[in-house]
Design an enzyme around this catalytic site. Sequence first.
Site, PDB file in Angstrom:
ATOM      1  N   LYS A 266       0.832  -1.205   0.000  1.00 26.42           N
ATOM      2  CA  LYS A 266       0.000   0.000   0.000  1.00 26.42           C
ATOM      3  C   LYS A 266       0.867   1.256   0.000  1.00 26.42           C
ATOM      4  O   LYS A 266       0.564   2.248  -0.669  1.00 26.42           O
ATOM      5  CB  LYS A 266      -0.930   0.017   1.214  1.00 26.42           C
ATOM      6  CG  LYS A 266      -2.216  -0.786   1.052  1.00 26.42           C
ATOM      7  CD  LYS A 266      -2.008  -2.257   1.190  1.00 26.42           C
ATOM      8  CE  LYS A 266      -3.309  -3.047   1.193  1.00 26.42           C
ATOM      9  NZ  LYS A 266      -3.064  -4.500   1.277  1.00 26.42           N
TER      10      LYS A 266
ATOM     11  N   ASP B 257       5.101   0.642  10.781  1.00 24.71           N
ATOM     12  CA  ASP B 257       4.669  -0.696  11.178  1.00 24.71           C
ATOM     13  C   ASP B 257       5.193  -0.965  12.577  1.00 24.71           C
ATOM     14  O   ASP B 257       6.371  -0.705  12.868  1.00 24.71           O
ATOM     15  CB  ASP B 257       5.170  -1.768  10.212  1.00 24.71           C
ATOM     16  CG  ASP B 257       4.338  -3.038  10.334  1.00 24.71           C
ATOM     17  OD1 ASP B 257       3.370  -3.190   9.562  1.00 24.71           O
ATOM     18  OD2 ASP B 257       4.635  -3.863  11.223  1.00 24.71           O
TER      19      ASP B 257
ATOM     20  N   ASP C 124      -4.640  -0.554   6.964  1.00 23.80           N
ATOM     21  CA  ASP C 124      -4.775  -1.929   6.469  1.00 23.80           C
ATOM     22  C   ASP C 124      -4.688  -2.810   7.711  1.00 23.80           C
ATOM     23  O   ASP C 124      -3.630  -3.317   8.067  1.00 23.80           O
ATOM     24  CB  ASP C 124      -3.668  -2.245   5.466  1.00 23.80           C
ATOM     25  CG  ASP C 124      -3.861  -3.590   4.799  1.00 23.80           C
ATOM     26  OD1 ASP C 124      -5.018  -4.010   4.647  1.00 23.80           O
ATOM     27  OD2 ASP C 124      -2.856  -4.226   4.444  1.00 23.80           O
TER      28      ASP C 124
ATOM     29  N   CYS D 289      -8.665  -7.906   5.116  1.00 27.13           N
ATOM     30  CA  CYS D 289      -8.783  -8.997   4.137  1.00 27.13           C
ATOM     31  C   CYS D 289      -9.562 -10.142   4.779  1.00 27.13           C
ATOM     32  O   CYS D 289      -9.173 -11.303   4.693  1.00 27.13           O
ATOM     33  CB  CYS D 289      -7.414  -9.447   3.636  1.00 27.13           C
ATOM     34  SG  CYS D 289      -6.282 -10.003   4.924  1.00 27.13           S
TER      35      CYS D 289
END
Length: 446
Positions: free
Chosen positions: A115, A133, A178, A231
């Site tokens: 992304k 992250d 995400d 997801c």
Amino acid sequence: MELPLAYINEMKALLGAEYEDYLASFEEVRLYGLRANTLKISPAELAEKGEFSLSPVPWCESGFCYAEGERPAKHPYYHAGLYYLQEPSAMTPGAMIPIEEGDFVLDICAAPGGKTTQLAARLGGTGLLISNDISAGRAKALLKNVEISGITNAIVMSEPPKKLAERFGGFFDKILIDAPCSGEGMFRKEPDMVKSWNEELLTFCREQQADILEHCASMVKTGGMILYSTCTFAKMENEDSIQTFLDNHPEFTLVPLEKNWGFVPGCEPLTECVRLYPHKIKGEGHFLALLQKTGEPTPCSTPTEASIGEKEMEPFRQFAKETLTGKWKGTFQIYGDSLCLLPEGAPATKGLRVLRSGWQLGTLKKGRFEPSQAFAMGLKKEEVKNVLDMPLSDERVIRYLKGETLEAPEAKDGWTLVCVDGYPLGWGKTQKGRLKNKYAVGWKWE
């Protein structure tokens, strides 16, 4: 594939008569995707090269599917950063968040970088991208993908959301989440994920998602947007997470997302959201929700980074005079022995775990400057005076990527930008027709 009974019941309740179609999708061949890096090449130019059997991904202008059995990761163009390997449905968050040039953007769960590289391409070198992250190990993989893609306006960090929220109140125009999730949408692609699925995992993920959303609420500007994606299919991780957030934050509203290409609306009443199912599209499962912050603007007090003095810049200025074309301006800063060029408006990052601030140009040691791999990847051929540009068919291309010394009678003495078909691969230093290889050791072709 043996699916857990609780999961089967969940999907039957969610899909009704379509459940058998969903189950049948497990027998279909999975799709492989790549996305053109528009910082370096247009999708049309990549397709015209004819190196792979490409078919367009309809929801992503720069996305393609390629044929099973092809190996784009073992190709010099991959090492030149011309594309990023990414499953087609995973391209949707980066494609659907409304990025504008000049935006300040946060990718808060960014590793391994799919992304982030997509967001950076859409920014086109403008604005600022903070790629974060929480896992320091995963952030290292993120950093490599930032560098190989030639991204010059990013700061790569490894911090928890709470720490970021303490420093970046009202700072970002757009935030992409995400979110960590149970991964139900990837069961076809990665069957081993089924083994780790249980209802406790869903609860754990829901708690993490709530924490991330809560801290992002304070970091986005009034009028700014948060794109939340997972997801997974689980309603508790998707619509339920969003509904709880909206109940706690009336200053946010849902923005309707496009429902083309087989995308379906979110579960009632949150039909502004989007769901992707593998029996409806050529891709895996995904969920997206776009949130916009309303209300009165709040002041942002995040301090910006200052530039170093000209005396400290002298070794780089000398290198630039000998090696580069044009003049180099901006905010320069030294971290350890690394000289970095920062994006305009880059925040001060002291006290944060930062892997890289801006564009690492190189290292300063004992009064001399040595250019970095990241510097080479962010340059264009025209910005360097001495270039060894080899066609793809030249056997020296692979030898260079393996770290070998090259015979290069066509190159002038001094620092040399090594390219394939005009796209930078890295540095070398030429002397009397021999090029000493300066390609990054950890990136070598194997």
